[in-house]
Design a protein around this motif. Structure first.
Motif, mmCIF file in Angstrom:
data_model
loop_
_atom_site.group_PDB
_atom_site.id
_atom_site.type_symbol
_atom_site.label_atom_id
_atom_site.label_comp_id
_atom_site.label_asym_id
_atom_site.label_seq_id
_atom_site.Cartn_x
_atom_site.Cartn_y
_atom_site.Cartn_z
ATOM 1 N N MET A 201 31.978 -4.970 9.287
ATOM 2 C CA MET A 201 33.113 -4.104 8.951
ATOM 3 C C MET A 201 33.098 -3.801 7.456
ATOM 4 O O MET A 201 32.988 -4.710 6.637
ATOM 5 C CB MET A 201 34.424 -4.791 9.341
ATOM 6 N N LEU A 202 33.197 -2.531 7.102
ATOM 7 C CA LEU A 202 33.256 -2.120 5.714
ATOM 8 C C LEU A 202 34.721 -2.101 5.273
ATOM 9 O O LEU A 202 35.586 -1.655 6.018
ATOM 10 C CB LEU A 202 32.648 -0.726 5.546
ATOM 11 N N LYS A 203 34.987 -2.590 4.070
ATOM 12 C CA LYS A 203 36.362 -2.739 3.610
ATOM 13 C C LYS A 203 36.525 -2.130 2.227
ATOM 14 O O LYS A 203 35.703 -2.361 1.337
ATOM 15 C CB LYS A 203 36.746 -4.222 3.579
ATOM 16 N N TYR A 204 37.605 -1.353 2.031
ATOM 17 C CA TYR A 204 37.847 -0.681 0.760
ATOM 18 C C TYR A 204 39.328 -0.794 0.394
ATOM 19 O O TYR A 204 40.187 -0.677 1.261
ATOM 20 C CB TYR A 204 37.473 0.800 0.852
ATOM 21 N N GLU A 205 39.585 -1.002 -0.890
ATOM 22 C CA GLU A 205 40.969 -0.982 -1.378
ATOM 23 C C GLU A 205 41.188 0.320 -2.133
ATOM 24 O O GLU A 205 40.384 0.702 -2.988
ATOM 25 C CB GLU A 205 41.262 -2.179 -2.289
ATOM 26 N N ILE A 206 42.265 1.001 -1.825
ATOM 27 C CA ILE A 206 42.531 2.308 -2.412
ATOM 28 C C ILE A 206 42.915 2.165 -3.885
ATOM 29 O O ILE A 206 43.829 1.427 -4.241
ATOM 30 C CB ILE A 206 43.640 3.041 -1.632
ATOM 31 N N SER A 207 42.191 2.890 -4.723
ATOM 32 C CA SER A 207 42.429 2.874 -6.167
ATOM 33 C C SER A 207 43.275 4.076 -6.578
ATOM 34 O O SER A 207 43.656 4.905 -5.747
ATOM 35 C CB SER A 207 41.084 2.906 -6.911
ATOM 36 N N GLU A 208 43.529 4.195 -7.866
ATOM 37 C CA GLU A 208 44.337 5.308 -8.371
ATOM 38 C C GLU A 208 43.709 6.663 -8.050
ATOM 39 O O GLU A 208 44.420 7.629 -7.755
ATOM 40 C CB GLU A 208 44.501 5.182 -9.889
ATOM 41 N N THR A 209 42.376 6.762 -8.117
ATOM 42 C CA THR A 209 41.715 8.050 -7.905
ATOM 43 C C THR A 209 41.780 8.505 -6.449
ATOM 44 O O THR A 209 41.521 9.677 -6.167
ATOM 45 C CB THR A 209 40.246 7.990 -8.351
ATOM 46 N N ASP A 210 42.113 7.607 -5.533
ATOM 47 C CA ASP A 210 42.264 7.984 -4.126
ATOM 48 C C ASP A 210 43.719 7.942 -3.680
ATOM 49 O O ASP A 210 44.015 8.176 -2.504
ATOM 50 C CB ASP A 210 41.425 7.061 -3.223
ATOM 51 N N HIS A 211 44.631 7.648 -4.597
ATOM 52 C CA HIS A 211 46.057 7.627 -4.273
ATOM 53 C C HIS A 211 46.504 9.030 -3.858
ATOM 54 O O HIS A 211 46.250 10.010 -4.553
ATOM 55 C CB HIS A 211 46.855 7.166 -5.497
ATOM 56 N N CYS A 212 47.129 9.133 -2.706
ATOM 57 C CA CYS A 212 47.575 10.394 -2.091
ATOM 58 C C CYS A 212 46.433 11.170 -1.423
ATOM 59 O O CYS A 212 46.618 12.320 -1.018
ATOM 60 C CB CYS A 212 48.292 11.301 -3.081
ATOM 61 N N ARG A 213 45.303 10.544 -1.253
ATOM 62 C CA ARG A 213 44.211 11.189 -0.510
ATOM 63 C C ARG A 213 44.432 10.976 0.985
ATOM 64 O O ARG A 213 44.854 9.900 1.406
ATOM 65 C CB ARG A 213 42.859 10.600 -0.924
ATOM 66 N N GLN A 214 44.144 11.985 1.792
ATOM 67 C CA GLN A 214 44.257 11.838 3.237
ATOM 68 C C GLN A 214 42.992 11.200 3.806
ATOM 69 O O GLN A 214 41.905 11.271 3.201
ATOM 70 C CB GLN A 214 44.542 13.204 3.872
ATOM 71 N N VAL A 215 43.120 10.550 4.967
ATOM 72 C CA VAL A 215 42.011 9.753 5.486
ATOM 73 C C VAL A 215 40.762 10.583 5.734
ATOM 74 O O VAL A 215 39.637 10.112 5.521
ATOM 75 C CB VAL A 215 42.403 8.994 6.780
ATOM 76 N N GLU A 216 40.920 11.837 6.191
ATOM 77 C CA GLU A 216 39.745 12.687 6.431
ATOM 78 C C GLU A 216 38.961 12.905 5.137
ATOM 79 O O GLU A 216 37.730 12.871 5.121
ATOM 80 C CB GLU A 216 40.164 14.043 7.010
ATOM 81 N N SER A 217 39.694 13.135 4.053
ATOM 82 C CA SER A 217 39.050 13.347 2.761
ATOM 83 C C SER A 217 38.376 12.063 2.268
ATOM 84 O O SER A 217 37.301 12.100 1.673
ATOM 85 C CB SER A 217 40.075 13.821 1.739
ATOM 86 N N PHE A 218 39.013 10.918 2.525
ATOM 87 C CA PHE A 218 38.406 9.642 2.137
ATOM 88 C C PHE A 218 37.055 9.450 2.833
ATOM 89 O O PHE A 218 36.063 9.062 2.196
ATOM 90 C CB PHE A 218 39.344 8.494 2.497
#
Length: 296
Positions: A1-18
């Motif tokens: 399983m790949l795991k990521y913590e959302i940082s400031e640069t991805d704050h307010c990003r939608q999951v499709e864009s992530f």
């Protein structure tokens, strides 16, 4: 399983864009399949289309040999916020022009986006702007994948307009929300704004343009004596090391002409804008960030 913590640069990003930024060479259909099959989860809950990621969220992605082959450590040059068979929506960087200008071999969004598609999918798709942002302004821009899609979206925007929310840092102190109604080029123009934080030398505002005149936001804030920082054309102070203006197209909404569904896209702030905001807001920085997804 790949795991990521959302940082400031991805704050307010939608999951499709992530997913698109995580697996930039994967096709749009493959990314959609990962989401619909429940391979991605946010804080332990299966991701749903349109979910807005927030600072500190944990995203997990089921690992497979195919997914691993698409993983890329470095972020792609262009930030894709949304893609379907008709359009792509990019998060334009500040200082990047929409089109090729007078300079030879100048980087621009249309050429870079067209090159990205050619390298990923093959073929010769030519992207066409549906809406535009000034060179210095960052944020969401819609590009059509065909002349038919450009005409379809263009007609809708002419008839119905786009729902737009901008974020801006303006000079001086604006203590209260307000409305700026000043004609531009002989036409009615109205801009509404909401103060998110202020201090004596600057104010961070959410901006809602009711009309869509050229340079409307920039001209309106100059008119009331609070030009946008970095916007030297309209009286803003220079921002050393910042490629454009402190004006960002944060949220765009439109009724998709092909599906009839409301499409709403968020564009995370650039690293440069975040650094500027952090330096100016101080201890209020995190509370301001957390308020952004809730803006009405």
């Amino acid at each position: 399983m790949l795991k990521y913590e959302i940082s400031e640069t991805d704050h307010c990003r939608q999951v499709e864009s992530f997913l698109q930024n995580l697996l930039p060479s994967a096709s749009h259909s493959y990314l959609r399949k990962l989401l619909t099959a429940g391979h991605l989860a946010v804080n332990g809950t299966p991701g749903v289309s349109g979910t807005i990621l927030r600072l500190g969220d944990t995203v997990t992605l089921k690992e497979s040999s195919k997914t691993s082959a698409f993983l890329r450590k470095a972020r792609p040059e262009l930030d894709i916020l949304h893609e379907d068979q008709w359009i792509m929506i990019f998060n334009k960087a500040p200082g990047l022009p929409m089109h090729h200008a007078a300079e030879v071999d100048e980087r621009n969004l249309v050429d870079l986006g067209t090159k990205l598609l050619a390298g990923r999918d093959g073929g010769s798709v030519k992207l066409r702007p549906v809406n535009r942002l000034d060179r210095g302004t960052s944020g969401a821009v819609i590009l059509a994948k065909s002349s038919m899609a450009a005409a379809m979206f263009g007609r809708l925007i002419m008839d119905e307009g786009l729902g737009k929310l901008y974020l801006a840092l303006v000079e001086g102190e604006l203590a209260e929300d307000g409305v700026i109604s000043v004609p531009l080029e002989g036409k009615e123009a109205e801009t509404r704004y909401r103060v998110l934080f202020h201090r004596s030398d600057c104010t961070f505002v959410a901006v809602y343009p009711v009309t869509g005149r050229m340079h409307q936001i920039r001209q309106h804030f100059k008119f009331i004596g609070h030009p946008i920082r970095g916007d030297r054309r309209y009286g803003g102070q220079p921002l050393p090391g910042f490629a454009g203006n402190a004006l960002h197209s944060f949220r765009t909404s439109i009724v998709h002409p092909a599906t009839g569904e409301t499409l709403q896209v968020f564009a995370p702030l650039s690293k440069e804008f975040l650094t500027l905001l952090k330096n100016l807001s101080g201890e209020r920085y995190l509370s301001v960030l957390h308020s952004l997804p809730e803006l009405s």
